[in-house]
Structures are given as structure tokens and as C-alpha cells.
Write a protein that holds these residues in place. Structure first.
Motif, mmCIF file in Angstrom:
data_model
loop_
_atom_site.group_PDB
_atom_site.id
_atom_site.type_symbol
_atom_site.label_atom_id
_atom_site.label_comp_id
_atom_site.label_asym_id
_atom_site.label_seq_id
_atom_site.Cartn_x
_atom_site.Cartn_y
_atom_site.Cartn_z
ATOM 1 N N LEU A 149 0.818 -1.206 0.000
ATOM 2 C CA LEU A 149 0.000 0.000 0.000
ATOM 3 C C LEU A 149 0.855 1.261 0.000
ATOM 4 O O LEU A 149 0.893 2.003 -0.957
ATOM 5 N N GLU A 150 1.545 1.508 1.102
ATOM 6 C CA GLU A 150 2.363 2.718 1.191
ATOM 7 C C GLU A 150 3.415 2.541 2.278
ATOM 8 O O GLU A 150 3.293 1.696 3.157
ATOM 9 N N ASP A 151 4.452 3.352 2.165
ATOM 10 C CA ASP A 151 5.512 3.356 3.170
ATOM 11 C C ASP A 151 4.992 4.116 4.380
ATOM 12 O O ASP A 151 5.044 5.345 4.417
ATOM 13 N N SER A 152 4.494 3.372 5.366
ATOM 14 C CA SER A 152 3.779 4.030 6.461
ATOM 15 C C SER A 152 3.790 3.166 7.718
ATOM 16 O O SER A 152 3.613 1.947 7.651
ATOM 17 N N TRP A 153 3.988 3.827 8.867
ATOM 18 C CA TRP A 153 3.892 3.111 10.144
ATOM 19 C C TRP A 153 2.462 2.622 10.361
ATOM 20 O O TRP A 153 2.253 1.559 10.938
ATOM 21 N N LEU A 154 1.494 3.406 9.898
ATOM 22 C CA LEU A 154 0.096 3.017 10.077
ATOM 23 C C LEU A 154 -0.212 1.716 9.358
ATOM 24 O O LEU A 154 -0.941 0.863 9.873
ATOM 25 N N GLN A 155 0.366 1.531 8.161
ATOM 26 C CA GLN A 155 0.108 0.340 7.364
ATOM 27 C C GLN A 155 1.077 -0.808 7.651
ATOM 28 O O GLN A 155 0.954 -1.884 7.061
ATOM 29 N N PHE A 156 2.051 -0.566 8.565
ATOM 30 C CA PHE A 156 3.031 -1.606 8.907
ATOM 31 C C PHE A 156 3.788 -2.062 7.651
ATOM 32 O O PHE A 156 4.085 -3.233 7.477
ATOM 33 N N GLN A 157 4.114 -1.096 6.786
ATOM 34 C CA GLN A 157 4.861 -1.394 5.555
ATOM 35 C C GLN A 157 5.910 -0.311 5.337
ATOM 36 O O GLN A 157 5.615 0.882 5.462
ATOM 37 N N PHE A 158 7.134 -0.757 4.991
ATOM 38 C CA PHE A 158 8.245 0.183 4.859
ATOM 39 C C PHE A 158 9.133 -0.214 3.683
ATOM 40 O O PHE A 158 9.273 -1.394 3.376
ATOM 41 N N ARG A 159 9.740 0.804 3.047
ATOM 42 C CA ARG A 159 10.619 0.539 1.909
ATOM 43 C C ARG A 159 11.985 0.021 2.353
ATOM 44 O O ARG A 159 12.653 -0.689 1.623
ATOM 45 N N ASN A 160 12.429 0.407 3.549
ATOM 46 C CA ASN A 160 13.707 -0.114 4.055
ATOM 47 C C ASN A 160 13.470 -0.908 5.336
ATOM 48 O O ASN A 160 12.359 -0.911 5.892
ATOM 49 N N LYS A 161 14.507 -1.551 5.809
ATOM 50 C CA LYS A 161 14.364 -2.505 6.901
ATOM 51 C C LYS A 161 14.484 -1.893 8.295
ATOM 52 O O LYS A 161 14.179 -2.563 9.289
ATOM 53 N N VAL A 162 14.913 -0.656 8.397
ATOM 54 C CA VAL A 162 15.161 -0.052 9.710
ATOM 55 C C VAL A 162 13.897 0.005 10.580
ATOM 56 O O VAL A 162 13.948 -0.361 11.755
ATOM 57 N N PRO A 163 12.748 0.447 10.049
ATOM 58 C CA PRO A 163 11.542 0.438 10.899
ATOM 59 C C PRO A 163 11.167 -0.965 11.389
ATOM 60 O O PRO A 163 10.730 -1.128 12.543
ATOM 61 N N TYR A 164 11.331 -1.982 10.523
ATOM 62 C CA TYR A 164 11.071 -3.354 10.958
ATOM 63 C C TYR A 164 12.010 -3.741 12.094
ATOM 64 O O TYR A 164 11.615 -4.443 13.030
ATOM 65 N N TYR A 165 13.246 -3.268 12.010
ATOM 66 C CA TYR A 165 14.227 -3.550 13.069
ATOM 67 C C TYR A 165 13.737 -2.993 14.400
ATOM 68 O O TYR A 165 13.786 -3.680 15.430
ATOM 69 N N TYR A 166 13.252 -1.758 14.391
ATOM 70 C CA TYR A 166 12.803 -1.141 15.645
ATOM 71 C C TYR A 166 11.557 -1.844 16.197
ATOM 72 O O TYR A 166 11.404 -1.977 17.416
ATOM 73 N N ILE A 167 10.689 -2.285 15.304
ATOM 74 C CA ILE A 167 9.481 -2.991 15.760
ATOM 75 C C ILE A 167 9.849 -4.300 16.439
ATOM 76 O O ILE A 167 9.384 -4.597 17.548
ATOM 77 N N ILE A 168 10.703 -5.106 15.803
ATOM 78 C CA ILE A 168 11.053 -6.401 16.395
ATOM 79 C C ILE A 168 11.962 -6.206 17.608
ATOM 80 O O ILE A 168 11.945 -7.026 18.540
ATOM 81 N N LEU A 169 12.737 -5.120 17.632
ATOM 82 C CA LEU A 169 13.543 -4.815 18.820
ATOM 83 C C LEU A 169 12.626 -4.552 20.015
ATOM 84 O O LEU A 169 12.866 -5.060 21.129
ATOM 85 N N PHE A 170 11.572 -3.774 19.790
ATOM 86 C CA PHE A 170 10.605 -3.502 20.863
ATOM 87 C C PHE A 170 9.891 -4.789 21.286
ATOM 88 O O PHE A 170 9.715 -5.039 22.486
ATOM 89 N N MET A 171 9.476 -5.594 20.315
ATOM 90 C CA MET A 171 8.776 -6.840 20.639
ATOM 91 C C MET A 171 9.668 -7.787 21.449
ATOM 92 O O MET A 171 9.217 -8.422 22.409
#
Length: 317
Positions: A139-161
Motif C-alpha cells: 500500500l504505502e511506506d507508512s507506520w500506520l500500514q506496517f509497511q516500509f521501503r527499508n528494513k530499519v523500521p522493521y528492526y525497531y518494531i522487532i527490537l521492541f517486541m
């Protein structure tokens, strides 16, 4: 406390100073550390060795993905709903297994059979509905949609989890419920004779473990944006989930994360240096795991503690 703060600052800054490939490796370590911590609550602390935790992983991944595709449910909400679905499934499975006294290898095999049954069901269902697998629309590069063009946001999400999973494990260990889990693990009959409701607390451990594992399934689906029966319910998933705690030290807070780091390092090293020889890297990988299990039965953490105690005793003398 100061050490944890320093480690936290380093982990927060790290993805901005390393290549994307290494960020992906860190995500893999944290991801399996998270899943290992979820398994550890049931298998490490409560002593109920599950060989089919991929059942909850797959249920979570399918739940959030299907809700997102067909009902437009936001993936963050889908992650919570996936966890609840995994919880409900675990309470049903746990009620049957624990009510009829399945424990030890019998419980492990029962979980393996359930996971395999779900895999076969998913194969039949997907062959009709999704022959090419489930593809989550980009859909879009967005925290709301849980989708990102690069891996850094995913890193922070799994780091928090992962940090949250370690916090939950530590909190359980320090409370009475953690003592009940350990008592059941060491001797269930003795624990019951002292008034511990083994059925109740095993079910609680399984529910917490399944809830967290199912949420991990959602992260996987959002990270790769594709899903098939093998990725969701494959036996390899169950093995990877439980190997981390076993190698790192089951029944410990940081064991699953340390084990995931060791396994990822071994996997990448053997693949990079021996991947050109078909199957050889897997043989070396397996041989190292066998050596660790043989000579460190309590895992890497247990082995390090043993060495530390020996050195301390020699120093006292």
C-alpha cells in the motif's frame, strides 16, 4: 542498569551505521529471539516441551493476513487479533492435552501432530484459494500500514517486541506464577501435592506463549508480505523456534536471544564459507549444534555460569 542502558543506546543507533544486509541479520536474530522467548515460557519455565509451536505461528500469520486482505483490518489491529486467535487455539489444544495427562515426549509429539495437521489443511485450502500463496498488497511506506521501503523500521518494531518478551519473562520469573511454573517443570506430582494447580498453570503458560508466538506470525507476514503453508506451518519453523532457547539456555531470561544469535552466526558463517559445497554447511552447522548440546547441556548461558563459578572458586583458594 548502566550496562543495559548502554546496550540499549547501541541497539537503537546500530541500524544507521551498518549495511542493510546486516540489519536483516539483526532482524532475524531478534525475531527468533522473540519467538524463542515465547516458547521458553511454556517449554523452558513450565517444562512442557512443545515440538509444534509453528501451529500458533501459522495461525497468527494467516489470521492477520486474511483479515487485512479481505476485511481491510489494519495490520496492527490484526496482530492483536492474531494473538487472541492463537490464545484461543492454545487453550483448546492445551485443555485436551493436559486434561488427558499428556506430558514429556507425548505432549511434544501431540503438538507436532497438530502442527502437521494444520499444515495439511492449509495446503488443501490454499491450493483452491491461493495457489501462488498469500500476497499482502503493498500500500504505502507508512507506520500506520506496517509497511516500509527499508528494513530499519522493521528492526525497531522487532527490537521492541523482543525487549517486551524479555521483560514479560523476567516479570513472570520474579513472581509467584514463575515459581509455580518451575515447580511443575521439576516435579509435577510434587507441585500438585503442595497445592499447585498444574492444569491451570500449564494452560496459562501455554496461553501466554501462544499469544506471543501468533503475534510473531503477523510480524513475519508483514515483513515478507507473502505467506505459504510451509512458511506458516512447516516443521522447520518449530525446530528454529525451540533451538534458540535450548542452545542459549532454556528457563532463563536471555537464553533464547543468546541462542538465536549463536544460531544465526553459525548459519551465516557456514553458508558463506561452505555454501558452495552442497549440503556441507548444513552438516557443519548440525555438528556444532550437537557439540554445544553435548558439552553445554544447560545451554551457552549455563556453560558460561559454570566456567565463571570455577574461576571464582580458584580465585578464592
Amino acid at each position: 542498569m548502566l550496562l543495559f542502558g548502554a546496550v540499549g543506546i547501541i541497539l537503537l543507533a546500530l541500524p544507521h551505521f551498518i549495511p542493510e544486509y546486516h540489519t536483516h541479520l539483526l532482524i532475524a536474530v531478534l525475531f527468533f529471539g522473540y519467538l524463542g522467548a515465547a516458547w521458553n515460557i511454556l517449554g523452558g519455565y513450565a517444562g512442557q516441551f512443545s515440538f509444534g509451536h509453528t501451529a500458533f505461528f501459522g495461525v497468527g500469520a494467516f489470521t492477520s493476513s486474511i483479515l487485512q486482505i479481505h476485511a481491510g483490518v489494519n495490520p496492527w489491529i490484526g496482530m492483536v487479533l492474531a494473538g487472541i486467535t492463537g490464545l484461543i487455539v492454545s487453550l483448546f489444544i492445551g485443555s485436551l492435552c493436559f486434561r488427558y495427562g499428556l506430558k514429556g515426549p507425548f505432549f511434544a509429539l501431540a503438538m507436532l501432530a497438530i502442527a502437521e495437521m494444520l499444515r495439511l489443511i492449509s495446503i488443501q485450502w490454499m491450493s483452491a484459494k491461493y495457489p501462488l500463496g498469500i500476497n499482502i498488497p503493498l500500500l504505502e511506506d507508512s507506520w500506520l500500514q506496517f509497511q516500509f521501503r527499508n528494513k530499519v523500521p522493521y528492526y525497531y518494531i522487532i527490537l521492541f517486541m523482543t525487549a517486551a518478551s524479555l521483560f514479560i519473562t523476567d516479570a513472570l520469573e520474579k513472581r509467584k506464577i514463575g515459581s509455580y511454573f518451575k515447580a511443575i517443570r521439576e516435579n509435577e506430582d510434587a507441585a500438585e501435592s503442595l497445592g499447585v494447580n498444574a492444569f491451570k498453570y500449564k494452560l496459562i503458560a501455554m496461553g501466554i506463549s501462544a499469544f506471543m508466538t501468533a503475534m510473531g506470525g503477523t510480524f513475519y507476514a508483514q515483513y515478507y508480505l507473502t505467506l505459504d503453508d510451509e512458511a506458516a506451518f512447516g516443521v522447520a519453523n518449530s525446530i528454529e523456534i525451540l533451538l534458540g532457547p535450548i542452545i542459549g539456555g532454556s528457563g532463563t531470561v536471555f537464553g533464547p536471544l543468546i541462542g538465536a544469535g549463536v544460531l544465526e552466526f553459525l548459519s551465516e558463517t557456514s553458508r558463506n564459507y561452505l555454501g558452495g559445497y552442497s549440503g556441507v554447511h548444513l552438516m557443519v552447522y548440525g555438528a556444532v549444534l550437537i557439540v554445544v548440546i553435548m558439552y553445554m547441556p544447560d545451554g551457552v548461558l549455563g556453560g558460561l555460569k559454570s566456567v565463571f563459578h570455577r574461576v571464582s572458586r580458584r580465585g578464592d583458594k
